[in-house]
Design an enzyme around this catalytic site. Structure first.
Site, PDB file in Angstrom:
ATOM      1  CG  ASP A  21      -2.027   1.049   1.070  1.00 49.76           C
ATOM      2  OD1 ASP A  21      -2.259   1.414  -0.003  1.00 49.76           O
ATOM      3  OD2 ASP A  21      -2.606   1.258   2.135  1.00 49.76           O
ATOM      4  N   GLY A  24       0.401   5.395  -4.333  1.00 46.33           N
ATOM      5  CA  GLY A  24      -0.276   6.554  -4.928  1.00 46.33           C
ATOM      6  C   GLY A  24      -0.021   7.686  -4.181  1.00 46.33           C
ATOM      7  CG  HIS A  38       0.229   1.875  -9.604  1.00 41.86           C
ATOM      8  ND1 HIS A  38      -0.032   1.531  -8.266  1.00 41.86           N
ATOM      9  CD2 HIS A  38      -1.013   2.393  -9.643  1.00 41.86           C
ATOM     10  CE1 HIS A  38      -1.091   2.106  -7.757  1.00 41.86           C
ATOM     11  NE2 HIS A  38      -1.876   2.471  -8.573  1.00 41.86           N
ATOM     12  CB  THR A  67     -12.655  -7.840  -6.065  1.00 44.40           C
ATOM     13  OG1 THR A  67     -12.418  -8.247  -4.619  1.00 44.40           O
ATOM     14  CG2 THR A  67     -12.410  -9.390  -6.784  1.00 44.40           C
ATOM     15  CG  ASN A  69      -7.511  -2.186  -5.691  1.00 43.02           C
ATOM     16  OD1 ASN A  69      -6.341  -2.897  -5.449  1.00 43.02           O
ATOM     17  ND2 ASN A  69      -7.702  -1.259  -4.796  1.00 43.02           N
ATOM     18  NE  ARG A 182      -2.653  -1.590   4.361  1.00 40.56           N
ATOM     19  CZ  ARG A 182      -4.027  -1.784   4.014  1.00 40.56           C
ATOM     20  NH1 ARG A 182      -4.829  -2.788   4.368  1.00 40.56           N
ATOM     21  NH2 ARG A 182      -4.406  -1.008   3.214  1.00 40.56           N
ATOM     22  CB  SER A 190      -7.353  -4.455   2.749  1.00 43.03           C
ATOM     23  OG  SER A 190      -7.387  -3.281   3.472  1.00 43.03           O
TER      24      SER A 190
HETATM   25  C1  FPP Z   1      -2.473  -0.088  -3.409  1.00 42.80           C
HETATM   26  O1  FPP Z   1      -1.845   1.507  -3.028  1.00 42.80           O
HETATM   27  C2  FPP Z   1      -1.660  -0.581  -4.333  1.00 42.80           C
HETATM   28  C3  FPP Z   1      -2.127  -0.857  -5.514  1.00 42.80           C
HETATM   29  C4  FPP Z   1      -3.627  -0.748  -5.857  1.00 42.80           C
HETATM   30  C5  FPP Z   1      -1.157  -1.552  -6.480  1.00 42.80           C
HETATM   31  C6  FPP Z   1      -0.243  -2.119  -6.155  1.00 42.80           C
HETATM   32  C7  FPP Z   1       0.714  -2.452  -7.354  1.00 42.80           C
HETATM   33  C8  FPP Z   1       2.085  -2.687  -7.463  1.00 42.80           C
HETATM   34  C9  FPP Z   1       2.856  -2.579  -6.253  1.00 42.80           C
HETATM   35  C10 FPP Z   1       2.602  -3.040  -8.713  1.00 42.80           C
HETATM   36  C11 FPP Z   1       2.471  -4.397  -9.125  1.00 42.80           C
HETATM   37  C12 FPP Z   1       1.746  -4.475 -10.142  1.00 42.80           C
HETATM   38  C13 FPP Z   1       1.265  -5.415 -10.820  1.00 42.80           C
HETATM   39  C14 FPP Z   1       0.159  -5.016 -11.691  1.00 42.80           C
HETATM   40  C15 FPP Z   1       1.767  -6.576 -10.622  1.00 42.80           C
HETATM   41  P1  FPP Z   1      -2.348   2.276  -3.563  1.00 42.80           P
HETATM   42  O2  FPP Z   1      -1.659   2.907  -4.713  1.00 42.80           O
HETATM   43  O3  FPP Z   1      -3.599   2.714  -3.700  1.00 42.80           O
HETATM   44  O4  FPP Z   1      -1.703   3.611  -2.606  1.00 42.80           O
HETATM   45  P2  FPP Z   1      -2.501   4.824  -1.779  1.00 42.80           P
HETATM   46  O5  FPP Z   1      -3.241   4.187  -0.818  1.00 42.80           O
HETATM   47  O6  FPP Z   1      -1.510   5.683  -1.436  1.00 42.80           O
HETATM   48  O7  FPP Z   1      -3.100   5.552  -2.987  1.00 42.80           O
END
Ligand code: FPP
Length: 242
Positions: A21, A24, A38, A67, A69, A182, A190
């Site tokens: 996590d 973003g 990402h 799912t 996401n 995590r 989650s």
């Molecule tokens: C959640 O954090 C992370 C994800 C939804 C994607 C995780 C993906 C990777 C680490 C890359 C590997 C990818 C693939 C397809 C194999 P967030 O990005 O939503 O973070 P935030 O909570 O800061 O917005």
């Protein structure tokens, strides 16, 4: 020897699960698009997996897409699918060379058709590998996984035991995760590996995933090693076992 260093006495987890996590937020802090976070996350994911194998951890499961996401904006989802399209086979060839079996766990039929083809190819390439494995959770939800297992059991007309349910999950045949990590400051699971993590040690890091270094992984393993795993027994009973 420093107390935070892995040494010969460190208990190495047999299966590490990682909720990756914070990509973003990591990108936002740098005024960059989420897709950049990402991409960095993917590079870190590969680096951590390789480091885990070098340390002797045989199984690693990462949560790449839930799912839930799937309701994210089209552009972000396409960015994630593009990472798979552009990098997955190359990265996964490296694991294949190390004898690591790759499985994609989740409702993969909900992914774009070309992504499903890539997944099928990398899974096929490594299907002969035993003893070491990477599971990448895509379109994954733990409750849906359990419901799927129950339905499979119903189809077989079975009254199930716990072992039966475990054998009907995507992770069948693998040791349960004993360490769940995590990143990203949130303290929750989650809907990730709820059944399999019943006895896992839970490690939460404030770092955003792209910043979670190999040293941070080692710190988590040293912490894991210091935990006494009682599996419901008393301290005295556990001491008798040693
Ligand atoms: C959640 O954090 C992370 C994800 C939804 C994607 C995780 C993906 C990777 C680490 C890359 C590997 C990818 C693939 C397809 C194999 P967030 O990005 O939503 O973070 P935030 O909570 O800061 O917005």
């Amino acid at each position: 020897m420093g107390r935070n260093k892995i040494n010969g006495e460190t208990k190495i987890p047999q299966h590490i699960a990682i909720i990756m996590d914070g990509n973003g937020r990591w990108a936002k802090k740098r005024l960059m698009p989420r897709s950049f976070g990402h991409k960095k996350g993917m590079e870190r994911m590969i680096g951590l997996m390789e480091h885990a194998f070098d340390l002797g951890v045989p199984y690693v499961t990462v949560y790449a897409l839930s799912t839930e996401n799937l309701t994210r904006p089209e552009e972000e989802l396409n960015g994630l699918y593009d990472l798979i399209r552009n990098h997955f086979e190359g990265y996964m060839d490296r694991f294949c060379e190390k004898g690591v079996r790759l499985r994609i766990i989740g409702e993969t039929h909900r992914l774009p058709a070309d992504v499903q083809e890539i997944i099928a190819r990398v899974e096929e390439k490594t299907k002969g590998c035993v003893g070491k494995g990477v599971n990448v959770a895509l379109c994954y939800g733990s409750r849906a996984e359990i419901v799927r297992a129950v339905n499979l059991a119903v189809e077989q007309g079975k009254t199930v035991t716990e072992a039966d349910v475990s054998s009907l999950l995507y992770t069948a045949g693998q040791p349960d995760p004993d360490l769940m990590i995590r990143t990203g400051k949130e303290i929750r699971l989650s809907n990730f590996l709820l059944w399999q993590s019943a006895y896992a040690e839970l490690y939460f890091s404030d770092k955003m995933f792209p910043d979670f270094s190999d040293k941070d992984l080692e710190k988590a393993i040293v912490w894991f090693s210091s935990r006494t795993r009682r599996f419901g027994k008393t301290d005295e009973q556990v001491e008798c076992l040693h």
